[in-house]
Scaffold this motif. Structure first.
Motif, short mmCIF file in Angstrom:
data_model
loop_
_atom_site.label_atom_id
_atom_site.label_comp_id
_atom_site.label_asym_id
_atom_site.label_seq_id
_atom_site.Cartn_x
_atom_site.Cartn_y
_atom_site.Cartn_z
N GLN A 90 0.77 -1.13 -0.01
CA GLN A 90 -0.05 -0.03 -0.05
C GLN A 90 0.85 1.21 0.02
N GLU A 122 -5.57 -2.10 14.01
CA GLU A 122 -6.07 -1.10 13.17
C GLU A 122 -7.48 -0.58 13.52
N GLU A 140 -5.47 2.13 -1.14
CA GLU A 140 -6.70 1.11 -0.52
C GLU A 140 -7.23 0.22 -1.43
C1 NOJ Z 1 -7.70 -3.38 6.76
C2 NOJ Z 1 -6.72 -3.92 6.15
O1 NOJ Z 1 -5.46 -4.37 6.80
C3 NOJ Z 1 -5.61 -2.52 5.46
O2 NOJ Z 1 -4.95 -3.13 4.68
C4 NOJ Z 1 -6.91 -1.47 5.04
O3 NOJ Z 1 -6.24 -0.50 4.05
C5 NOJ Z 1 -7.66 -1.08 5.79
N1 NOJ Z 1 -8.45 -2.33 6.55
C6 NOJ Z 1 -8.98 -0.12 5.49
O4 NOJ Z 1 -9.64 -0.59 4.71
#
Ligand code: NOJ
Length: 468
Positions: free
Chosen positions: A37, A368, A422
């Protein structure tokens, strides 16, 4: 800038003698990213493609055909990026390693590939930031996919070879290890729903991929113990607490099934050593009972971990499709983020309570949490993202409320350090604390970055006051 060098505590441990950190260790605040990413530079220093490169080239799979080619150019700008993390004043940085930089070909390790991560870790250490590593964040090397990828049991061995190499090279410098990030996405979104690479649409392949992902996790944890590594190891699951859209019997049933696929498939396997009955019934029906699991697999999958990582963004409403076959998402009832995800902090509490009562007491990290909103770079180079600030504030408060009633959450990693690729949404959704101008690749702190910096500083001040 903080100058203290991070000192590693050398802890020896064996499988029988697992150390659970005592509860009074300081809460960890961090930020998170993942390799594909942010890194860009996909051909640098011997890297070979991952499954995301061809996937980005399939028409209509990724927003406007965006690719990871440049991303945030973190591969070149990592020093400046670490200084941003330092500026925020957080304790830790969660990042992932690109498997195809480390093993660009089967069984052939690439010294240039690991060098990048050694340098990144040195940079973090010099600033007193704890490196926390995700081994696999969805970017399988293409050479592995050419032999069936996660649907091939051999992938478990390839992963183990890769994980072992990382333990050898950086094992004494990493605080937290995450074997896999959200195996629901790499397994089900990638192999059953076709939304992620490699883009398959098969229930059987989805199940096989999940099984092998989990098996590779268990084997890596075992190897970690055998090698007597310092640091702690766990896995990261996505949780989206699901609720029936209406009080109808059909919505209730669909919700139970959706929950089995998105949560119990992982939680039961990891903590009880079984797969949910309804999933196995479906898989057996579709494969006419021909899919046989190896006798000791579930024991390996449920190898005890040090912690569980939870990625939490929203809840889900489940609505049965007309005719009663399959399900879809119900209409949101509360304000949503730019992803269309409802903002519902209390659902995190409900989920943690459920995990505690049904599955495990091991420490939890929120690996996260964050929100995408359409941000605008103002003329004075400020980004006034009040909605994100509110989202973060409410979720951080919820985490502490959960801890006040014994939730045992040990840390919080905000997604994400800066705007990035994303996945199927390309660069159209911005989750960052720092705004990335994709034309110049410059980073600008959003108001939420100032908020998080102040929040972390204030929490630390309070903690210090409470210390005897
Ligand atoms: C979870 C994922 O691990 C991550 O890669 C992603 O960007 C985020 N969610 C947001 O969707």
């Amino acid at each position: 800038m903080r100058k203290t060098l991070y000192k590693h505590r050398i802890k020896k441990r064996t499988a029988a003698n697992q150390m659970v950190k005592p509860k009074n260790t300081p809460f960890i605040y961090g930020v998170a990213t993942s390799a594909f990413q942010i890194e860009g530079n996909l051909e640098a220093d011997g890297r070979t493609p991952s499954i995301w490169e061809p996937f980005c080239n399939i028409k209509d799979k990724v927003f406007e055909g965006h690719t990871g080619e440049i991303a945030c150019d973190h591969y070149n700008q990592y020093r400046e990026d670490v200084s941003l993390i330092d500026w925020l004043g957080v304790d830790a940085y969660r990042f992932s390693i690109s498997w195809s930089r480390i093993f660009p070909k089967k069984h052939q390790a690439n010294p240039e590939g690991i060098k990048f991560y050694l340098d990144l870790i040195s940079e973090l250490e010099q600033r007193g930031i704890k490196p926390c590593v995700t081994i696999y964040h969805w970017d399988l090397p293409i050479w592995a996919q050419q032999e069936g990828g996660w649907t091939n049991r051999k992938c478990v061995d390839w992963f183990l070879e890769y994980a072992t190499y990382l333990f050898e090279k950086i094992g004494d410098r990493v605080t937290l290890w995450f074997t896999h990030n959200e195996p629901f996405c790499s397994g089900i979104l990638g192999h059953t729903l076709g939304l992620h690479a490699p883009g398959y649409e098969s229930v059987k392949e989805g199940f096989l991929a999940v099984h092998h992902l989990l098996l590779s996790h268990g084997k890596a944890v075992k190897r970690f113990r055998e090698m007597q590594m310092i640091g702690e190891i766990g896995i990261v699951l996505s949780v989206t607490p699901l609720y029936p859209d209406t009080s109808s019997q059909a919505d209730y049933k669909s919700t139970r099934f959706a929950d089995a696929v998105s949560h119990r498939l992982f939680l039961e396997a990891l903590f009880k050593g079984t797969y949910p009955k309804e999933v196995m019934t479906l898989v057996n029906r579709l494969t006419r009972g021909r899919l046989k699991l190896h006798p000791h697999d579930m024991e390996t999958i449920s190898e005890p971990c040090d912690f569980l990582g939870i990625n939490y963004y929203t809840r889900g409403l489940i609505k049965t499709k007309v005719g009663g076959i399959g399900y879809s998402a119900g209409k949101p009832r509360v304000p949503v983020t730019d992803m269309g995800w409802e903002v519902v902090p209390y659902a995190l509490k409900a989920m943690i309570e459920r995990i505690r009562s049904e599955f495990t007491q091991i420490p939890i990290y929120i690996t996260e949490n964050g929100a995408a909103y359409p941000d605008f770079l103002e003329r004075d180079f400020r980004i006034h993202d009040e909605q994100r600030v509110l989202y973060l504030k409410r979720h951080l408060e919820m985490v502490h409320a959960i801890n006040a009633t014994g939730g045992d959450i040990r840390g919080y990693f905000l997604w994400s350090l800066f705007d990035n690729f994303e996945w199927q949404e390309g660069y159209s959704k911005r989750f960052g604390l720092f705004y990335v101008d994709y034309k110049t690749l410059k980073r600008y702190p959003k108001d939420s970055a100032y908020f998080y910096m102040d929040y972390v500083r204030e929490q630390k001040r309070k903690n210090n006051e409470q210390m005897p």
